[in-house]
Design an enzyme around this catalytic site. Structure first.
Site, short mmCIF file in Angstrom:
data_model
loop_
_atom_site.label_atom_id
_atom_site.label_comp_id
_atom_site.label_asym_id
_atom_site.label_seq_id
_atom_site.Cartn_x
_atom_site.Cartn_y
_atom_site.Cartn_z
N HIS A 7 -104.69 -33.98 23.45
CA HIS A 7 -105.52 -35.00 23.55
C HIS A 7 -105.24 -36.47 22.87
O HIS A 7 -105.33 -36.46 21.71
CB HIS A 7 -107.05 -34.86 23.53
CG HIS A 7 -107.99 -35.85 24.36
ND1 HIS A 7 -108.39 -35.54 25.45
CD2 HIS A 7 -108.30 -37.20 24.15
CE1 HIS A 7 -109.27 -36.35 26.10
NE2 HIS A 7 -109.12 -37.43 25.24
N HIS A 22 -105.98 -29.93 35.08
CA HIS A 22 -107.38 -29.81 34.72
C HIS A 22 -108.16 -30.30 36.15
O HIS A 22 -108.56 -31.46 36.07
CB HIS A 22 -107.73 -30.70 33.66
CG HIS A 22 -108.94 -30.54 32.96
ND1 HIS A 22 -109.33 -30.78 31.82
CD2 HIS A 22 -110.16 -30.24 33.69
CE1 HIS A 22 -110.57 -30.41 31.51
NE2 HIS A 22 -111.24 -30.43 32.66
N GLU A 71 -106.66 -25.66 32.84
CA GLU A 71 -107.89 -26.08 31.88
C GLU A 71 -108.89 -26.56 32.73
O GLU A 71 -108.57 -27.18 33.75
CB GLU A 71 -107.25 -26.98 30.69
CG GLU A 71 -106.80 -28.24 31.23
CD GLU A 71 -106.24 -29.32 30.01
OE1 GLU A 71 -106.02 -28.68 28.97
OE2 GLU A 71 -106.48 -30.49 30.25
#
Length: 254
Positions: free
Chosen positions: A207, A46, A77
């Protein structure tokens, strides 16, 4: 049909440790190789505009690592509207250059500590539509980071997303405390997963999933992939990276 869920290991925290000193130690690619050898189904990064962890060169290096590995997927991401990643010209350009199997679009602000909510497609759908089309034209599977909201998941499908990634932060927090609302909250995730399956959109999640809460979350139907980084990296400090990956992988196929 297999009931297994793919495990994609997020390498952000390895890069965060590296960036606290000069040089390339720990090496992100080497640790990616360890994860794959231990059974990870893919690697996630990310990159953020402030380059606090993953940097553009990491994305290129990992894309090269995974280029000929047909058993593992690369998932990039990030914020689709980020115009700069350090000096690099934009998140979407980075994805188009490296062509990962999957791109997970996340509604992050530039100064956000971590991802903490899904898209509101009533507000951002119009902006996202051409971006999704551009990525899909490049052969990249597109996933949208979403809350367990049935109406929003419906909009994701209409927008052309291939998958959604359910934001599991609230689930993890509620599981930890086993508060009075836990079962009601989990039912929201279960219903969201059922709805995604019914309308034909793939389901990922991520998450704050960890060794304690992952098994219960996998009760949701047709969970294709989980992306786990922070908790796995913390576990690796005491268990070793190889053993930590194997422990998470076991929970993904049990």
């Amino acid at each position: 049909m297999s009931n297994s869920t793919a495990l994609s290991v997020n390498l952000n925290k390895i890069a965060l440790i590296r960036n606290s000193r000069e040089g390339n130690y720990p090496n992100v690619v080497t640790h990616g190789e360890i994860c794959l050898a231990a059974g990870a189904d893919g690697l996630t990064v990310h990159p953020r505009p402030d380059q606090r962890h993953i940097r553009p060169h990491d994305v290129y290096d990992l894309a090269e690592l995974l280029k000929d590995n047909h058993n593992a997927e690369f998932n990039i991401e990030g914020n689709p509207f980020a115009e700069k990643i350090g000096d690099f010209p934009g998140f979407i350009q980075l994805v188009l250059d490296t062509k990962p199997e999957q791109c997970t679009l996340v509604p992050d602000g530039n100064d956000q500590l971590t991802s903490d909510h899904g898209f509101d497609l009533k507000k951002s759908g119009k902006q996202l539509k051409p971006i999704l089309a551009q990525l899909k034209d490049a052969g990249v599977r597109v996933s949208l980071f979403m809350d367990p909201d049935l109406e929003q998941i419906e909009l994701a499908k209409k927008l052309g997303a291939d998958r959604i990634e359910l934001y599991t932060g609230p689930y993890a927090e509620s599981f930890k405390h086993q508060d009075a609302n836990f079962e009601k909250l989990f039912q929201r995730y279960f219903s969201a997963a059922e709805h995604a399956a019914n309308i034909g959109i793939g389901l990922n999640a991520g998450h704050d999933l960890n060794l304690d809460n992952l098994t219960h979350f996998r009760k949701v139907p047709q969970l294709l992939e989980v992306s786990i980084g922070h908790a796995l990296t913390v576990d690796a400090i005491s268990m070793g990276l190889d053993k930590a990956v194997r422990a998470y992988k076991h929970l993904c196929v049990a």
